[in-house]
Motif scaffolding. Structure first.
Motif, PDB file in Angstrom:
ATOM      1  N   GLN A 217       0.813  -1.222   0.000  1.00 52.19           N
ATOM      2  CA  GLN A 217       0.000   0.000   0.000  1.00 52.19           C
ATOM      3  C   GLN A 217       0.845   1.271   0.000  1.00 52.19           C
ATOM      4  N   ALA A 218       1.890   1.269   0.789  1.00 51.64           N
ATOM      5  CA  ALA A 218       2.682   2.492   0.976  1.00 51.64           C
ATOM      6  C   ALA A 218       3.288   2.992  -0.323  1.00 51.64           C
ATOM      7  N   THR A 219       3.587   2.097  -1.239  1.00 56.94           N
ATOM      8  CA  THR A 219       4.185   2.509  -2.509  1.00 56.94           C
ATOM      9  C   THR A 219       3.190   2.508  -3.667  1.00 56.94           C
ATOM     10  N   CYS A 220       2.061   1.822  -3.491  1.00 60.38           N
ATOM     11  CA  CYS A 220       1.115   1.656  -4.605  1.00 60.38           C
ATOM     12  C   CYS A 220      -0.060   2.624  -4.588  1.00 60.38           C
ATOM     13  N   TYR A 221      -0.202   3.405  -3.503  1.00 63.84           N
ATOM     14  CA  TYR A 221      -1.297   4.367  -3.399  1.00 63.84           C
ATOM     15  C   TYR A 221      -0.765   5.681  -2.857  1.00 63.84           C
ATOM     16  N   ASP A 222      -1.331   6.788  -3.378  1.00 57.51           N
ATOM     17  CA  ASP A 222      -0.932   8.091  -2.836  1.00 57.51           C
ATOM     18  C   ASP A 222      -2.045   9.131  -2.891  1.00 57.51           C
ATOM     19  N   LYS A 223      -2.796   9.214  -3.979  1.00 52.71           N
ATOM     20  CA  LYS A 223      -3.797  10.279  -4.117  1.00 52.71           C
ATOM     21  C   LYS A 223      -5.113   9.956  -3.431  1.00 52.71           C
ATOM     22  N   ASP A 224      -5.566   8.703  -3.526  1.00 50.79           N
ATOM     23  CA  ASP A 224      -6.803   8.288  -2.874  1.00 50.79           C
ATOM     24  C   ASP A 224      -6.705   6.801  -2.593  1.00 50.79           C
ATOM     25  N   PRO A 225      -7.589   6.250  -1.742  1.00 53.55           N
ATOM     26  CA  PRO A 225      -7.464   4.841  -1.355  1.00 53.55           C
ATOM     27  C   PRO A 225      -8.049   3.848  -2.356  1.00 53.55           C
ATOM     28  N   ILE A 226      -8.617   4.334  -3.447  1.00 51.93           N
ATOM     29  CA  ILE A 226      -9.282   3.466  -4.422  1.00 51.93           C
ATOM     30  C   ILE A 226      -8.392   3.141  -5.612  1.00 51.93           C
ATOM     31  N   HIS A 227      -7.717   4.158  -6.133  1.00 51.13           N
ATOM     32  CA  HIS A 227      -7.001   4.011  -7.398  1.00 51.13           C
ATOM     33  C   HIS A 227      -5.499   3.851  -7.185  1.00 51.13           C
ATOM     34  N   PRO A 228      -4.929   2.724  -7.598  1.00 52.10           N
ATOM     35  CA  PRO A 228      -3.483   2.554  -7.492  1.00 52.10           C
ATOM     36  C   PRO A 228      -2.751   3.594  -8.342  1.00 52.10           C
ATOM     37  N   ASN A 229      -1.544   3.959  -7.915  1.00 52.18           N
ATOM     38  CA  ASN A 229      -0.690   4.815  -8.733  1.00 52.18           C
ATOM     39  C   ASN A 229       0.026   3.945  -9.768  1.00 52.18           C
ATOM     40  N   MET A 230       0.980   4.511 -10.474  1.00 51.96           N
ATOM     41  CA  MET A 230       1.642   3.750 -11.536  1.00 51.96           C
ATOM     42  C   MET A 230       2.399   2.546 -10.991  1.00 51.96           C
ATOM     43  N   GLN A 231       2.975   2.680  -9.800  1.00 53.16           N
ATOM     44  CA  GLN A 231       3.630   1.521  -9.196  1.00 53.16           C
ATOM     45  C   GLN A 231       2.615   0.426  -8.882  1.00 53.16           C
ATOM     46  N   GLY A 232       1.423   0.838  -8.476  1.00 53.01           N
ATOM     47  CA  GLY A 232       0.363  -0.124  -8.234  1.00 53.01           C
ATOM     48  C   GLY A 232      -0.071  -0.831  -9.503  1.00 53.01           C
ATOM     49  N   HIS A 233      -0.210  -0.067 -10.581  1.00 50.99           N
ATOM     50  CA  HIS A 233      -0.582  -0.679 -11.867  1.00 50.99           C
ATOM     51  C   HIS A 233       0.513  -1.622 -12.358  1.00 50.99           C
ATOM     52  N   GLN A 234       1.761  -1.246 -12.120  1.00 49.23           N
ATOM     53  CA  GLN A 234       2.866  -2.130 -12.505  1.00 49.23           C
ATOM     54  C   GLN A 234       2.806  -3.434 -11.717  1.00 49.23           C
ATOM     55  N   LEU A 235       2.460  -3.331 -10.434  1.00 52.29           N
ATOM     56  CA  LEU A 235       2.342  -4.536  -9.608  1.00 52.29           C
ATOM     57  C   LEU A 235       1.195  -5.419 -10.098  1.00 52.29           C
ATOM     58  N   ILE A 236       0.071  -4.815 -10.476  1.00 53.92           N
ATOM     59  CA  ILE A 236      -1.045  -5.597 -11.024  1.00 53.92           C
ATOM     60  C   ILE A 236      -0.598  -6.326 -12.289  1.00 53.92           C
ATOM     61  N   ALA A 237       0.040  -5.600 -13.197  1.00 56.06           N
ATOM     62  CA  ALA A 237       0.488  -6.201 -14.452  1.00 56.06           C
ATOM     63  C   ALA A 237       1.479  -7.333 -14.195  1.00 56.06           C
ATOM     64  N   ASN A 238       2.428  -7.113 -13.285  1.00 58.81           N
ATOM     65  CA  ASN A 238       3.414  -8.144 -12.971  1.00 58.81           C
ATOM     66  C   ASN A 238       2.754  -9.378 -12.370  1.00 58.81           C
ATOM     67  N   THR A 239       1.763  -9.155 -11.503  1.00 62.12           N
ATOM     68  CA  THR A 239       1.063 -10.275 -10.862  1.00 62.12           C
ATOM     69  C   THR A 239       0.314 -11.104 -11.904  1.00 62.12           C
ATOM     70  N   ILE A 240      -0.304 -10.442 -12.873  1.00 64.87           N
ATOM     71  CA  ILE A 240      -0.996 -11.161 -13.946  1.00 64.87           C
ATOM     72  C   ILE A 240       0.002 -11.937 -14.796  1.00 64.87           C
ATOM     73  N   ILE A 241       1.091 -11.274 -15.176  1.00 64.35           N
ATOM     74  CA  ILE A 241       2.103 -11.902 -16.030  1.00 64.35           C
ATOM     75  C   ILE A 241       2.697 -13.147 -15.373  1.00 64.35           C
ATOM     76  N   GLU A 242       2.832 -13.130 -14.045  1.00 69.82           N
ATOM     77  CA  GLU A 242       3.381 -14.278 -13.326  1.00 69.82           C
ATOM     78  C   GLU A 242       2.538 -15.531 -13.544  1.00 69.82           C
ATOM     79  N   ASN A 243       1.258 -15.345 -13.881  1.00 64.99           N
ATOM     80  CA  ASN A 243       0.356 -16.475 -14.087  1.00 64.99           C
ATOM     81  C   ASN A 243       0.225 -16.864 -15.555  1.00 64.99           C
ATOM     82  N   LEU A 244       0.933 -16.170 -16.423  1.00 63.79           N
ATOM     83  CA  LEU A 244       0.842 -16.450 -17.855  1.00 63.79           C
ATOM     84  C   LEU A 244       2.087 -17.207 -18.333  1.00 63.79           C
ATOM     85  N   ALA A 245       1.913 -17.966 -19.362  1.00 69.57           N
ATOM     86  CA  ALA A 245       3.023 -18.778 -19.898  1.00 69.57           C
ATOM     87  C   ALA A 245       3.878 -17.926 -20.826  1.00 69.57           C
ATOM     88  N   PHE A 246       4.575 -16.962 -20.255  1.00 71.75           N
ATOM     89  CA  PHE A 246       5.453 -16.087 -21.036  1.00 71.75           C
ATOM     90  C   PHE A 246       6.903 -16.520 -20.819  1.00 71.75           C
TER      91      PHE A 246
END
Length: 246
Positions: A217-246
């Motif tokens: 949370q400390a690095t993934c949110y800053d402006k409001d508690p609902i919308h992740p910042n760019m680091q948060g979006h990067q974490l979402i993308a990385n988490t999805i990619i970890e489950n894909l056969a890439f």
């Protein structure tokens, strides 16, 4: 038929396909030239510069030979429960008022689904609410099955009140601006359990983005508690990619 009637009647045709397939724990393989539509609320939309666009960049970098296309079908404020809190400027968008049209205008191979942060309308938990959310998810899966589209479910992200606290008026109606203080623990955690426990014959995988975002949370949110910042979006993308056969 109004949105609430749809939610109730949609449950009737769902039960038969629930146990036909268990989600594979192996990584998800993709085929060349597949189109993946990411559908969700404002977290998915990401201002047109969020995890969906990062998925496209990562796939182009890691597997350019696959020529995958990621589409952003996120819509701000949208829910799968058809609910709107008091004081919201008009009814919240409701997925099932646009899903059929979306699936008609573009041939899709895989749908990545992410709903929940808005679906409880930021208030207290109830069994009726949890049932409405589950029926919404199952109704989505049935729509995908009818079109022979495979799906990936993402858990809702957290409401990051630890990092971006909000002064809550407990005497007023709960809204996205005045959320129930235990919304994440008592509502979103239940939605997360629903996503991770469902089985359906259109389902490729269910992926938990709530836990890694909560831990960061400390690095993934800053402006409001609902919308992740760019680091948060990067974490979402990385988490999805970890489950894909890439």
């Amino acid at each position: 038929m109004n949105r609430r009637e749809f939610t109730i009647t949609s449950a009737l045709g769902i039960t038969g396909s629930l146990l036909l397939c268990c989600t594979e724990k192996n990584k998800i393989p993709f085929k060349k030239n597949q189109v993946i539509a990411c559908i969700g609320d404002s977290v998915t939309f990401g201002g047109g510069n969020g995890y969906v666009e990062l998925l496209q960049q990562l796939s182009d970098k890691k597997r350019p030979d696959l020529n995958l296309t990621f589409l952003n079908w996120g819509k701000s404020s949208e829910t799968i429960t058809g609910l709107t809190e008091a004081g919201h400027p008009g009814p919240r968008p409701y997925l099932f008022e646009r899903l059929d049209e979306l699936l008609e205008i573009k041939s899709i191979d895989i749908l990545i689904f992410c709903y929940g942060i808005n679906c409880g309308i930021y208030g207290k938990p109830s069994q009726k609410l949890f049932d409405s959310y589950k029926i919404g998810v199952l109704s989505f899966l049935e729509k995908a099955r009818a079109k022979n589209i495979k799906t990936i479910l993402l858990t809702p992200p957290p409401l990051a009140l630890e990092t971006v606290p909000v002064e809550v008026d407990l005497t007023a109606k709960f809204t996205w601006l005045n959320p129930y203080p235990n919304y994440d623990k008592e509502v979103l955690q239940e939605f997360k359990k629903t996503i991770l426990s469902l089985k359906h014959d259109s389902l490729l995988a269910s992926i938990d983005i709530h836990t890694p975002l909560s831990k960061s949370q400390a690095t993934c949110y800053d402006k409001d508690p609902i919308h992740p910042n760019m680091q948060g979006h990067q974490l979402i993308a990385n988490t999805i990619i970890e489950n894909l056969a890439f």
